[in-house]
Every structure is written in C-alpha cells, then in structure tokens.
Design a protein around this motif. Sequence first.
Motif, PDB file in Angstrom:
ATOM      1  N   HIS A 149      66.889  39.918  23.602  1.00  0.00           N
ATOM      2  CA  HIS A 149      66.225  39.896  22.295  1.00  0.00           C
ATOM      3  C   HIS A 149      66.858  38.864  21.369  1.00  0.00           C
ATOM      4  CE1 HIS A 149      63.224  42.905  22.743  1.00  0.00           C
ATOM      5  NE2 HIS A 149      64.080  43.868  23.039  1.00  0.00           N
TER       6      HIS A 149
ATOM      7  N   ARG B 100      61.049  38.352  25.320  1.00  0.00           N
ATOM      8  CA  ARG B 100      60.275  39.571  25.138  1.00  0.00           C
ATOM      9  C   ARG B 100      60.173  40.319  26.449  1.00  0.00           C
ATOM     10  NH1 ARG B 100      54.737  38.617  22.560  1.00  0.00           N
ATOM     11  NH2 ARG B 100      54.520  36.984  24.156  1.00  0.00           N
ATOM     12  N   GLU B 101      60.181  41.627  26.337  1.00  0.00           N
ATOM     13  CA  GLU B 101      60.134  42.434  27.551  1.00  0.00           C
ATOM     14  C   GLU B 101      58.731  42.459  28.129  1.00  0.00           C
ATOM     15  OE1 GLU B 101      61.844  46.294  27.189  1.00  0.00           O
ATOM     16  OE2 GLU B 101      61.530  46.774  29.304  1.00  0.00           O
TER      17      GLU B 101
ATOM     18  N   GLN C 245      56.954  30.819  27.340  1.00  0.00           N
ATOM     19  CA  GLN C 245      57.210  32.251  27.208  1.00  0.00           C
ATOM     20  C   GLN C 245      58.599  32.568  27.725  1.00  0.00           C
ATOM     21  OE1 GLN C 245      55.369  34.843  25.933  1.00  0.00           O
ATOM     22  NE2 GLN C 245      53.800  33.401  25.232  1.00  0.00           N
TER      23      GLN C 245
END
Length: 438
Positions: free
Chosen positions: A35, A40-41, A104
């Motif tokens: 984080h 992002r998970e 991403q």
Amino acid sequence: MERRQFRAPRGIRDVLPEEIPAWRLLEETARGLAHLRGYREIRPALLEEVELFTRSVGEVTDIVQKEMFTLQKGESALALRPEGTAGIVRAYLEAGYASAAPLQRLFHIGPMFRYERPQKGRERMFTQFDVEVLGSLDARLDAEVIFLAAAFFESVAIKVKAPGFRIARGELEVRMNSMGDGDDRNTWKDAVRSFLAPTMAEHCELCRARFERNVLRVLDCKNPRCKELNAGAPAILEYLSAENRAHFERVQEYLRVLGLPVVIDSSIVRGLDYYTRTVFEVHAPALGARSALCGGGRYDHLIAELGGPDLGAVGFAVGFTSTLLLFNELKKIDPKETVFDEGPALVFVVSAGEGLESDVFRLAEDLRKNEISAVYDVEQRSLKAQMKLAGKGGHRYAVVVGGDELARGSVQLKDLEDGTQHELARVELVARLRAGGV
RNA sequence: GUGAGUGUAGCUCAGUCGGUAAGAGCACCAGAUUGUGGUUCUGGGGGUCGGGGGUUCGAAUCCCCUCACUCACCCCA
C-alpha cells in the motif's frame, strides 16, 4: 459401516489458530509495504482454464507437464492455479485496464497449487505474496519490486516480538541476472548448446537430460565435474543487445540509488517461459538446498501473448512457507510470537454455585457488548475447576458470579496475574476492567 | 516419477536375544475440611503397538504385502 479418520490430502496443511499470528505477520506486512507504494490488492480466480497456463508458463515446463491439479467439468478443462502471474494478467486484460489505465501496480496474497511430492518447504497448497507491475518497461520498476521483495523480509523480522531483531547482512542475498529477450536470448541459447554439445558425454546423467529439456539448466548443476566443464560457457551478458544491456545496467543503477546490494549471478535461469530480461531471486543461504525465498522478473510479452497489447511487466512471488521456515531456522525468534498475537479473552466468567448459568451467560454477553472479550465454562464444573480453566487459559481476569454477590448487586473481580481479588458493584465492572485494574 | 527412513496413548518417546512390559514424561479428569487457578501430593481414564497376511507353542519385536508420514532427488515458492 466403518468410520474412518479423515486427514487433509497429502501435501496440504491446515493453518491452526496457534499459527495465525505468524500468518497475519506475513500478510499484514506484505499489505502495508504494498500500500505504501501504491499497489492495490487484487484477488484473481483460483481456477483458470488449463490453456492459460500452457500458454503463459510454457508447454514444456514441469509445472504444466506434471504439477497441475486439473478438473474436467463439461466442456471446460480447468486447473487450480499453480502460480499467480498468469491469472493476474488475464484479469488485468479482462477488466480492460490495458487500454483504460495500462500502468497497474497490483499485489495478491493467496494459495497456489502444485501436484508434486511434498517435502520440507514444499507443499501442494502453498501461499504466495505476489507483486506485479503491469504496463511499463521502465527500469525503475524492476528496481522497485526487487527492493520491495527485500524490504518484505526485513520488515517481517522487525515485527516479531524480539526487541531489536533484524535480518543480518549475509542472511539474505539478492541475486539477479538478465535473460535477454527474443533474438539475443535465442542466439545465446544456441551458443550455450553448441558450447556444451562436445562435452555432453562427460556430464552427469542429470545434465544430459537437462541438455535436452532445458539447456540453460545445465549451467547451474552443482556437480563438480560438470562445473569444470561449464567453465567458460558463453555468458548471456555478452550476447545482450545494446538496449537490453542498457536496461540491465539501469536496473542495477537504480538499486544502487536505493542502497540495496545485489549479486549478479549468471546461473539464475528462471524456469518459466514468460520471463524476459531481468530475473532475480532472494536467497537465504542458511536454508541450504531449498534456499530460494522469492523469485521474479520481467515478462515483457506475456500481456501480448494472452491477447493484449505488447506492454512490459515485472513482478515476483514470495513463498510464505519458506519465509516461515527461514525464521525458524535463524532460531532467533519464534514466528508465532508476533505483534499480531491477540491472546485469549480478557475475562473468564466463573459461577460460584449452581443455577447461575443464565447470570454467567448474561454477564459474559454484557462484557462483550462493551468490547471486553469474555468466555465462560459450559461443563458445569466446580468453582475450583473453573478457576483452574481460567488460569490455564491465560485469561487476565476471573469474574466470579455468586449467589451472595448477586443479592448485593456485585461480583468478585480477580486479577489472575497477581492473585488480588475485590468485590465490586456490578455496574462498576466494565469501567474497572477498562481502567485495567482490580 | 525415483531413492531412503519412520509408523507404539492427544503429544514426545522407551520397549533388551521373540517369552505376563502395554510402559514413561507431558497433557487430560478427579480428590487432598463444605465458594477460588498457577506449585506439590494421591488416584484415574485412555492404545485392536498404521493395516493385512505369514513364520512360531508364543510377535510391538522376525518375513512378505499394503497404506501413511518424513527427508532427499527431478523441479520449484
């Protein structure tokens, strides 16, 4: 009708409550570090089409040839995922990120499955911390994920309940290499093959098999004789194109910027087909044969291979099993002793006398309503036995509900650590427990 | 898939050359003046000795088969 004892399937283990603190340590550390860096998970599917893996991991790899748990349901051949990257790339494409927001930073923590003979540090169901940056070729990202991998182990170490514990230098080693890409990789591979071919007869049996299946594996054979024969083999670094060489050097430069020492190890050859250019592993020499804690690298054409645009990507996976093993091996700490060990309920509610079940029950739930954890005996044990349970269970307080006290609107509060006990009004109990005293 | 090792109580293990040894420690349960834990003492429950077959007057012990687990190899987190 025979009753039999069921066991977890071979190579699959349960994580019992006793081990949860250690697992939370790993999970929470991973999440926190990710984080902080804007990752992002993502939680991709556990089941994928078999073909996703044959296309990405590679048809001739062990993973695909003999390690997949597969299911055939109707038309579809599915497999429990043997690794995380393929599914994450698939999800990335399916969600449309490739065109909407190509860059991403993603991470995932979850189980992977490989059908192989279990042994120390190797299980059929194992958990990985997966980190993937999709959509860029920038060398800073290679350095960023390598640094993140190293930071994970250091960060886990300091969250253990052992004041000042650190992973010492030398206990971990980051090794990296470049595998080239496309043309330079193929010419290098050919060069290795023609270099080895003349002496192949003198190599060990294993190497002769490797020569056929995956030539590059011959290069990291531990057999002394093979090592001799391998000396002077063509190094990938000599074959790198100008562009790939520059990339490799930039990655090293960025790692210097972050102050992370790495060793260049030309024997690192990752087993999966999709890797290109940067490959790296984090090793714990203390673990001996099974020393790889983490492996990863670039896979610049996988997104295209799976039907998307030709975008770069880099990532790694850390094995939780091996990480836990490392901490045990270092013998400096017990991974179960972590800041995530929440311990038993604060209060054990005890009944002194019969017919008080409802009162005990109600009091316990009252405490819980006030955010005070509480449990009670359900076996109609004697007061003495209940006190014993409370002590054994490691609860801080025993609250004794008795007939006399009930009549007076009070309870007995006993501190099981120092043995002190006082009677106090029932209405004061919550406040007293919150204040942390008897 | 290959090789080696180990299977005795919930756990860790001991059981001699085959012969009343089914055992220990820990854990568990119950007691030691009738409403108070941790230490101690006493007592107690619990095992078809992984399973099947064989040798023998007699098998936890020897032989064969089988299953499970562990470790290593291939490979890998």
